[in-house]
Enzyme design. Structure first.
Site, mmCIF file in Angstrom:
data_model
loop_
_atom_site.group_PDB
_atom_site.id
_atom_site.type_symbol
_atom_site.label_atom_id
_atom_site.label_comp_id
_atom_site.label_asym_id
_atom_site.label_seq_id
_atom_site.Cartn_x
_atom_site.Cartn_y
_atom_site.Cartn_z
ATOM 1 N N THR A 77 -3.381 -2.594 -10.899
ATOM 2 C CA THR A 77 -5.523 -1.967 -10.580
ATOM 3 C C THR A 77 -4.966 -1.569 -12.690
ATOM 4 O O THR A 77 -3.854 -0.671 -13.218
ATOM 5 C CB THR A 77 -5.554 -1.527 -9.803
ATOM 6 O OG1 THR A 77 -6.988 -0.902 -10.413
ATOM 7 C CG2 THR A 77 -4.657 -0.167 -9.576
ATOM 8 N N GLU B 109 -6.773 1.236 -12.360
ATOM 9 C CA GLU B 109 -6.570 2.316 -12.161
ATOM 10 C C GLU B 109 -5.211 3.431 -12.597
ATOM 11 O O GLU B 109 -5.206 4.563 -12.759
ATOM 12 C CB GLU B 109 -7.122 3.032 -10.740
ATOM 13 C CG GLU B 109 -8.506 2.609 -10.796
ATOM 14 C CD GLU B 109 -9.085 2.095 -9.666
ATOM 15 O OE1 GLU B 109 -9.416 4.186 -8.614
ATOM 16 O OE2 GLU B 109 -9.615 1.998 -9.040
ATOM 17 N N TYR C 99 -5.082 6.559 -4.211
ATOM 18 C CA TYR C 99 -4.897 5.180 -4.155
ATOM 19 C C TYR C 99 -4.500 4.263 -5.794
ATOM 20 O O TYR C 99 -3.360 3.834 -6.196
ATOM 21 C CB TYR C 99 -6.118 4.262 -4.142
ATOM 22 C CG TYR C 99 -6.121 2.867 -4.966
ATOM 23 C CD1 TYR C 99 -5.814 1.888 -4.224
ATOM 24 C CD2 TYR C 99 -7.436 3.317 -5.720
ATOM 25 C CE1 TYR C 99 -5.899 0.548 -4.325
ATOM 26 C CE2 TYR C 99 -6.817 1.577 -6.391
ATOM 27 C CZ TYR C 99 -6.489 0.412 -5.753
ATOM 28 O OH TYR C 99 -6.145 -0.512 -6.536
ATOM 29 N N LYS D 77 -0.363 2.943 -6.124
ATOM 30 C CA LYS D 77 -0.395 1.549 -7.074
ATOM 31 C C LYS D 77 0.849 1.916 -8.230
ATOM 32 O O LYS D 77 1.887 0.564 -8.850
ATOM 33 C CB LYS D 77 -2.203 0.825 -7.255
ATOM 34 C CG LYS D 77 -2.381 0.886 -5.747
ATOM 35 C CD LYS D 77 -2.204 -0.432 -5.419
ATOM 36 C CE LYS D 77 -1.832 -1.705 -6.150
ATOM 37 N NZ LYS D 77 -1.876 -3.442 -5.195
HETATM 38 N N1 LIG Z 1 -10.499 -5.391 -5.369
HETATM 39 C C1 LIG Z 1 -10.153 -4.300 -6.984
HETATM 40 O O1 LIG Z 1 -11.425 -4.151 -7.332
HETATM 41 C C2 LIG Z 1 -9.755 -4.825 -7.666
HETATM 42 C C3 LIG Z 1 -9.017 -4.470 -8.731
HETATM 43 C C4 LIG Z 1 -7.790 -4.729 -9.745
HETATM 44 C C5 LIG Z 1 -6.467 -4.673 -8.514
HETATM 45 N N2 LIG Z 1 -6.628 -5.106 -7.642
HETATM 46 C C6 LIG Z 1 -5.562 -5.618 -6.157
HETATM 47 O O2 LIG Z 1 -6.048 -6.049 -5.412
HETATM 48 C C7 LIG Z 1 -4.812 -6.152 -4.300
HETATM 49 C C8 LIG Z 1 -5.960 -6.987 -3.590
HETATM 50 O O3 LIG Z 1 -7.518 -6.249 -3.309
HETATM 51 P P1 LIG Z 1 -8.591 -6.339 -2.616
HETATM 52 O O4 LIG Z 1 -9.714 -5.648 -3.130
HETATM 53 O O5 LIG Z 1 -8.351 -7.606 -2.175
HETATM 54 O O6 LIG Z 1 -8.425 -5.849 -1.200
HETATM 55 P P2 LIG Z 1 -8.483 -5.791 -0.096
HETATM 56 O O7 LIG Z 1 -8.439 -4.619 0.969
HETATM 57 O O8 LIG Z 1 -9.633 -6.730 0.614
HETATM 58 O O9 LIG Z 1 -7.679 -6.666 1.665
HETATM 59 C C9 LIG Z 1 -6.636 -6.283 1.243
HETATM 60 C C10 LIG Z 1 -5.849 -6.656 1.964
HETATM 61 O O10 LIG Z 1 -3.793 -6.505 2.497
HETATM 62 C C11 LIG Z 1 -4.191 -6.450 3.780
HETATM 63 N N3 LIG Z 1 -3.479 -5.859 3.998
HETATM 64 C C12 LIG Z 1 -3.262 -3.614 4.191
HETATM 65 N N4 LIG Z 1 -2.715 -3.634 4.445
HETATM 66 C C13 LIG Z 1 -1.800 -4.779 4.676
HETATM 67 C C14 LIG Z 1 0.217 -4.387 5.573
HETATM 68 N N5 LIG Z 1 0.402 -3.303 5.706
HETATM 69 N N6 LIG Z 1 0.639 -5.480 5.480
HETATM 70 C C15 LIG Z 1 -0.228 -6.591 5.842
HETATM 71 N N7 LIG Z 1 -1.395 -6.681 4.452
HETATM 72 C C16 LIG Z 1 -1.730 -6.225 4.590
HETATM 73 C C17 LIG Z 1 -5.563 -6.209 4.238
HETATM 74 O O11 LIG Z 1 -5.436 -6.985 5.917
HETATM 75 C C18 LIG Z 1 -6.198 -7.413 3.485
HETATM 76 O O12 LIG Z 1 -6.368 -8.903 4.040
HETATM 77 C C19 LIG Z 1 -4.743 -4.283 -3.947
HETATM 78 O O13 LIG Z 1 -3.079 -4.473 -4.077
HETATM 79 C C20 LIG Z 1 -5.469 -3.593 -5.494
HETATM 80 O O14 LIG Z 1 -5.218 -2.332 -5.494
HETATM 81 C C21 LIG Z 1 -7.735 -4.846 -6.558
#
Ligand SMILES: NC(=O)c1ccc[n+]([C@@H]2O[C@H](COP(=O)([O-])OP(=O)(O)OC[C@H]3O[C@@H](n4cnc5c(N)ncnc54)[C@H](O)[C@@H]3O)[C@@H](O)[C@H]2O)c1
Length: 358
Positions: free
Chosen positions: A133, A135, A158, A162
């Site tokens: 991210t 962030e 968070y 990350k």
């Molecule tokens: N949503 C955003 O705006 C955004 C932006 C930049 C980066 N990211 C990064 O992208 C990635 C995905 O984000 P998202 O918004 O889809 O998240 P999300 O919270 O919607 O999904 C996370 C997924 O990871 C799984 N998970 C959580 N803990 C786990 C574990 N211990 N073992 C296996 N699976 C596990 C959950 O079941 C879920 O399916 C993350 O790494 C996040 O940091 C998100």
């Protein structure tokens, strides 16, 4: 290719998998623990495809991760599994440390030993793609952009978790030669996002005529990228990114949180005039700010554009209209993903339980 996607039942992971199955010939192994944020219904359109496989595995469980590598012998791993909600990280940081840091360590350790067993092209082509991210960079004042060279200065549990995982990934590349690529992306939006994040939360609350709480003065600036544009960028980096490199991904859509909420209200006035609480902007209420709330994030996505030719397809106007319409059309999905433990209540106020958004 055979690609393990961790967190494939989440918001971004499911978008990546739907694209992979519908637009490529790759085999996809979805490795996901199905936490509150993981939902297999988001993969209903691909679950019958013989190229889609699901492994119900927690990345905190090293042995289980090892079994998945042994069973599938992947060509690449795209790592998205994480605890991802800032407010939850304030309420309970431990899960973030265990999943985002220790879980990433487990994957790196298993991948490192797996790469050592590979030979020839399979070894040369293997990639560990870590999805992160913007962030991690902390926040900006009114000017400037995050580049790939910006120093890390995370603010929340968070973003600190990350940032830690990003450092581990770089160290496993430098010390053990794991062939990694890293991406750092701005805020994503689109369909299938769990309704604790700003855009689906505000849309669903507004449809029910409930208050639309905005943190602080609502002037915090975020860059917004449609999730399908992010998924395309991730696929491109996995296939064409240079080993050891980081690519920032952003949408060139800087908006204040208040602007985002007002845009959703205006769209709902047009698309759902029958819903209670018209005009929807009258539901906006300002509530106590999140502790440590970052002021502004803005991404310089010039490197991925120059080196890999990526640019987003959606503008914010086109993407937010599609997204609001998606939540209007998929009320059943929204109802089902919200179990009894989550009712769109405010988290992460260090004890102040005032209802709020984001
Ligand atoms: N949503 C955003 O705006 C955004 C932006 C930049 C980066 N990211 C990064 O992208 C990635 C995905 O984000 P998202 O918004 O889809 O998240 P999300 O919270 O919607 O999904 C996370 C997924 O990871 C799984 N998970 C959580 N803990 C786990 C574990 N211990 N073992 C296996 N699976 C596990 C959950 O079941 C879920 O399916 C993350 O790494 C996040 O940091 C998100």
């Amino acid at each position: 290719m055979k690609i393990i996607v961790t967190g494939g039942a989440g918001f971004i992971g499911s978008a990546v998998i739907r694209q992979y199955i519908s637009e490529t010939d790759h085999d996809i192994i979805n490795l996901d623990a199905l936490t509150y944020a993981g939902n297999l219904e988001s993969l209903a359109s691909v679950e019958a495809d013989p190229r889609y496989h699901f492994e119900h595995v927690d990345i905190r469980d090293r042995e289980a991760v090892q079994h998945v590598f042994d069973r599938h012998r992947p060509d690449a791993i795209m790592h998205l599994a994480a605890e991802s909600h800032v407010d939850r990280s304030i309420e309970g940081p431990a899960e973030f440390i265990m999943t985002n840091i220790v879980g990433t360590y487990n994957l790196l350790d298993v991948a490192r030993r797996y790469v050592d067993t590979l030979r020839g092209e399979k070894k040369d082509n293997f990639r560990f793609h870590h999805v992160s991210t913007d962030e991690v960079y902390g926040d900006l004042d009114a000017t400037g952009y995050f580049t790939e060279e910006t120093a890390y200065e995370p603010s929340s549990p968070y973003s600190a978790s990350k940032a830690s995982s990003d450092h581990l990934v770089r160290a496993w590349h430098r010390t053990f030669g794991v062939p990694v690529v890293i991406t750092n992306c701005s805020n994503n939006y689109g369909g299938y996002q769990f309704p604790e994040k700003l855009i689906p939360l505000v849309t669903l609350n507004a449809l029910e005529g409930r208050p639309l709480p905005v943190y602080g003065d609502g002037k915090q600036v975020r860059d917004w990228l449609h999730v399908d544009d992010h998924a395309r960028a991730l696929r491109l980096v996995l296939e064409k990114g240079a080993i050891g490199e980081t690519y920032n991904i952003g949408g060139h859509n800087e908006k204040t949180n208040l602007e985002v909420v007002q845009t959703i209200c205006a769209l709902l006035d047009e698309l759902a005039p029958e819903s209670p609480g018209m005009p929807h902007a009258s539901l906006i209420t300002f509530v106590i700010d999140r502790p440590g709330h970052d002021v502004r994030y803005a991404i310089d996505a010039g490197k991925i554009q120059r080196e890999l030719g990526w640019a987003p397809d959606e503008t914010f106007d086109s993407g937010i209209r599609k997204t609001v319409q998606w939540y209007l059309d998929n009320g059943e999905w929204c109802r089902r993903v919200q179990d009894g433990s989550y009712r769109r209540e405010r988290l992460g106020t260090l004890g102040n339980k005032q209802a709020a958004a984001e």
